[in-house]
Design an enzyme around this catalytic site. Sequence first.
Site, PDB file in Angstrom:
ATOM      1  N   HIS A  22      30.606  16.550 -48.882  1.00  0.00           N
ATOM      2  CA  HIS A  22      29.907  17.366 -48.079  1.00  0.00           C
ATOM      3  C   HIS A  22      29.465  16.653 -46.969  1.00  0.00           C
ATOM      4  CE1 HIS A  22      26.267  20.307 -47.386  1.00  0.00           C
ATOM      5  NE2 HIS A  22      27.178  20.511 -46.564  1.00  0.00           N
ATOM      6  N   ASP A  30      44.195  14.084 -30.158  1.00  0.00           N
ATOM      7  CA  ASP A  30      45.267  14.298 -29.347  1.00  0.00           C
ATOM      8  C   ASP A  30      46.132  12.887 -29.293  1.00  0.00           C
ATOM      9  OD1 ASP A  30      44.298  12.707 -27.364  1.00  0.00           O
ATOM     10  OD2 ASP A  30      43.370  14.628 -26.371  1.00  0.00           O
ATOM     11  N   ARG A 109      32.578  12.097 -23.818  1.00  0.00           N
ATOM     12  CA  ARG A 109      33.492  11.340 -24.382  1.00  0.00           C
ATOM     13  C   ARG A 109      33.308   9.999 -24.906  1.00  0.00           C
ATOM     14  NH1 ARG A 109      36.121   7.474 -20.741  1.00  0.00           N
ATOM     15  NH2 ARG A 109      37.945   6.586 -21.819  1.00  0.00           N
ATOM     16  N   TYR A 131      41.849  16.655 -23.902  1.00  0.00           N
ATOM     17  CA  TYR A 131      40.547  17.162 -24.514  1.00  0.00           C
ATOM     18  C   TYR A 131      40.880  17.890 -25.699  1.00  0.00           C
ATOM     19  CZ  TYR A 131      38.533  15.204 -20.472  1.00  0.00           C
ATOM     20  OH  TYR A 131      38.089  14.270 -19.358  1.00  0.00           O
ATOM     21  N   ASN A 133      41.056  16.809 -28.693  1.00  0.00           N
ATOM     22  CA  ASN A 133      40.344  16.324 -29.865  1.00  0.00           C
ATOM     23  C   ASN A 133      39.387  16.914 -30.450  1.00  0.00           C
ATOM     24  OD1 ASN A 133      41.821  13.701 -29.371  1.00  0.00           O
ATOM     25  ND2 ASN A 133      40.298  13.771 -27.361  1.00  0.00           N
TER      26      ASN A 133
END
Length: 141
Positions: A22, A30, A109, A131, A133
């Site tokens: 947890h 990417d 980023r 983008y 990711n």
Amino acid sequence: MLKGIPPILSPELMKIMMEMGHGDEIVLADGNYPAASHSNRIIDGHGHGVADFLQAILAFFPLDTYVTHPVILMNPVEGDEKSPVIWKSYEDIMKKTNDIPIKIGKLERMDFYERSKAAYAIIATSERAQYANLILKKGVL
């Protein structure tokens, strides 16, 4: 081979998801993401896209309901598209695989890169969309 497990989920990835506890996080990266320099635990997902992994993973992986944003995206830098098209695919997948609405957060980023260094693992994909990711935080059953 086992029944019901998508072939995109390798034995290594299934093991990693089962080992995670947890609050642990996994990054779906990417093709442009610097995965090798951000983790010692990398799953080779080349040949597949992030959305394909997200769809398969969320069939087994509970998202954390105790945090505001169990899913984190990398915020585009100034001058780039503010809402990449692939994000809509992610939203659709999350709606189909979760009984409750999932709130998605965004990190700049460099903050995303720093957070990913603490992730349990990174899946390095061949995703070409920019983008694409995202970070998933594991919840409980």
